[in-house]
Design an enzyme around this catalytic site. Sequence first.
Site, PDB file in Angstrom:
ATOM      1  N   ALA A 135     -25.647  34.096 -11.062  1.00  0.00           N
ATOM      2  CA  ALA A 135     -26.187  32.761 -11.376  1.00  0.00           C
ATOM      3  C   ALA A 135     -27.149  32.815 -12.549  1.00  0.00           C
ATOM      4  CB  ALA A 135     -26.855  32.170 -10.135  1.00  0.00           C
ATOM      5  N   ALA A 136     -28.344  33.384 -12.325  1.00  0.00           N
ATOM      6  CA  ALA A 136     -29.362  33.410 -13.377  1.00  0.00           C
ATOM      7  C   ALA A 136     -28.887  34.198 -14.592  1.00  0.00           C
ATOM      8  CB  ALA A 136     -30.657  34.012 -12.831  1.00  0.00           C
ATOM      9  N   ARG A 142     -26.037  30.848 -27.434  1.00  0.00           N
ATOM     10  CA  ARG A 142     -26.056  29.612 -28.223  1.00  0.00           C
ATOM     11  C   ARG A 142     -27.282  29.551 -29.123  1.00  0.00           C
ATOM     12  NH1 ARG A 142     -23.841  27.665 -23.260  1.00  0.00           N
ATOM     13  NH2 ARG A 142     -25.893  27.065 -22.428  1.00  0.00           N
ATOM     14  N   SER A 147     -20.233  35.399 -11.516  1.00  0.00           N
ATOM     15  CA  SER A 147     -20.456  33.999 -11.868  1.00  0.00           C
ATOM     16  C   SER A 147     -19.722  33.039 -10.942  1.00  0.00           C
ATOM     17  CB  SER A 147     -20.020  33.748 -13.327  1.00  0.00           C
ATOM     18  OG  SER A 147     -20.475  32.486 -13.769  1.00  0.00           O
ATOM     19  N   CYS A 181     -23.364  29.364  -3.011  1.00  0.00           N
ATOM     20  CA  CYS A 181     -23.731  28.322  -2.057  1.00  0.00           C
ATOM     21  C   CYS A 181     -22.511  27.567  -1.521  1.00  0.00           C
ATOM     22  CB  CYS A 181     -24.699  27.339  -2.704  1.00  0.00           C
ATOM     23  SG  CYS A 181     -26.277  28.084  -3.187  1.00  0.00           S
ATOM     24  N   ASP A 188     -32.827  35.122  -7.337  1.00  0.00           N
ATOM     25  CA  ASP A 188     -33.222  35.424  -5.963  1.00  0.00           C
ATOM     26  C   ASP A 188     -34.046  36.701  -5.826  1.00  0.00           C
ATOM     27  OD1 ASP A 188     -31.703  33.230  -5.484  1.00  0.00           O
ATOM     28  OD2 ASP A 188     -30.177  34.220  -4.272  1.00  0.00           O
ATOM     29  N   ASN A 231     -30.403  29.073 -11.861  1.00  0.00           N
ATOM     30  CA  ASN A 231     -29.860  28.613 -13.140  1.00  0.00           C
ATOM     31  C   ASN A 231     -30.964  28.108 -14.064  1.00  0.00           C
ATOM     32  OD1 ASN A 231     -26.679  28.376 -13.533  1.00  0.00           O
ATOM     33  ND2 ASN A 231     -27.127  28.291 -11.352  1.00  0.00           N
ATOM     34  N   TYR A 290     -32.493  -0.592  -7.181  1.00  0.00           N
ATOM     35  CA  TYR A 290     -32.216  -1.383  -5.985  1.00  0.00           C
ATOM     36  C   TYR A 290     -30.955  -2.217  -6.128  1.00  0.00           C
ATOM     37  CZ  TYR A 290     -32.228  -5.306  -2.777  1.00  0.00           C
ATOM     38  OH  TYR A 290     -31.840  -6.250  -1.857  1.00  0.00           O
TER      39      TYR A 290
END
Length: 575
Positions: free
Chosen positions: A12-13, A23, A40, A44, A294, A316, A439
């Site tokens: 993840a990280a 980038r 990757s 979850c 984690d 992330n 609303y």
Amino acid sequence: MSKKIVIIGAVAAGPKAACRLQRLQPDWEITMVDQDSLISYGGCGIPYYVSGDVSDESELRATSFHVIRDAGFFENSKGVKALTRTRALSIDRKEKTVLVENLDSGVRQELPYDQLMLATGAKPFDLPIPGVGLDGVFAIADLHKAIEIKKRIAQGKVSRAVVIGGGAIGIEMAEALTDLWGIETTLLELAPQLLPRLVDWHFATMLQKHLEEKSVAIFTRESATELLDDGQGKVCGVKTAHRTLEADLVIMAVGVRPRSELAKAAGLDVAPWGGIKVNQRLQTSDPNIYAAGDCIAVTSLITGRETYAPLGSLANREGRVVADNMAGHPSVFKGVCGSFIMKAFERCIASTGITYEAALAEGFDADYALTSPSDRAHFFPDQAVVILQLVFDRKSRRVLGLQAFGMMNDSISARVDAAAGLIAQDGTIEDFGLLEMAYAPPFSSAIDSINAAAYVAENMCDNRLRRVDLDRFLAWMDNMSIEPNWAVLDLRHPLEAAPYVEKYGVDLWTALDYGQVRARYNELPTDKTYVILCNAGTRSYEVQVFLDHLGKFDSMVLCGGLNVISRLGVDWLVK
């Protein structure tokens, strides 16, 4: 000038940091290292893969445009080199190299780095009991384990399962086994309640009642002492201090621990419980080494204390912060509120911030406002009750947490997400009361439920509303002699109140319709302390204000009313 970046961990990280960094600095050489062959993926989503909501494991590894995120994808599409089935063995901080080993060939090499990132994640905690190595015993450690579990279920090899651990993963796995596959499932939790430290006891109780209605057997204050062998190396049961449960599948979901051995061996600062210590830029004690995900210790935005928050969403965001700082764009990760949400069959439960119990333990002058409004306009079809609890500090009026339980829709996530944003900014009761929410009748009431919870908290802080603690009221209902002067003042329709009057007698249960209180209040005995009760608590508060105006201050409101009580599974409710 080109730099060499090494990232250890690619779930993840790590991938988030690698792609963001590429980038920002397209000419840098970025290498990810991971000991697994699958990288990757959405960890979850594993319970939803087991349940069948996610049909194939490849969907957890695919991009939104259906391309598998493997080593080839990262190299060809992202410009990032990924070394899979490669384990990082040690870090030489002086020479700035990482020693790695290919697990298939055994070949070792040193990877030089200018900057290093640790995204080593977490590992499941294994219970130190006999039988954990038996066939059929699984910890949800990675996607491989999930694939094997689903394979066995699909082949008809599983009829009874025991899940050890009543946290989010354990509950999600129990639902997955029961809902789609019809497996006889038992859930064990050592703590007095499900979701310990995430929600207060009454929210855990509402969740447990719903799970039991869906045929999940639950035993709290109980855990496994031994996993039983069938004589052929396969698990056949689970023994606890109170019973023996038959099982041909056992899932251990008793929590995770940071993988910080590599950091500790390299001499980096690590918390006693294992989290790698980082600053707000996510640098470790070595400024050339960052850590995220984690494996790290983070800061609670409520208490300011060190805490642990192993969530893919946070990993992330942390990965992006690491990339920005490596690339020379100052960025900070201030900490976490501890936001949590999960589905359980047709219900949803969520929280952000800290619980009432935790707030008291932290020394806050804590209290809570418990409400049970509709999740949308009361006149809209299919509206349903949602239970909300706002935890706050009476002295500072700062909101410390929000918990919610209701139907499985987006009404809860919208309120908890909004609360998380305000809590992170030290939001007060007044901030919550004035919070603007979008609303329309299909989505909320004109007075949003989060505003209404703040109004109750405000009334409590300003001593306009006196509530009775829920646990104290329930204790009284079990033994009314402990408070001999108490009685219930039931404001509901006479037909709703009548069975309780008949059951408990008029001395203990007085029925007086809400619309008749102003005309008939003189009929109320003056020697009673009334617990004022209605369905949601709103009418109860209004009547308390009216009685206070008359000088009758001997009353308490049951906040949340029968809407809360009916979801707790108490045995004295009249059906």
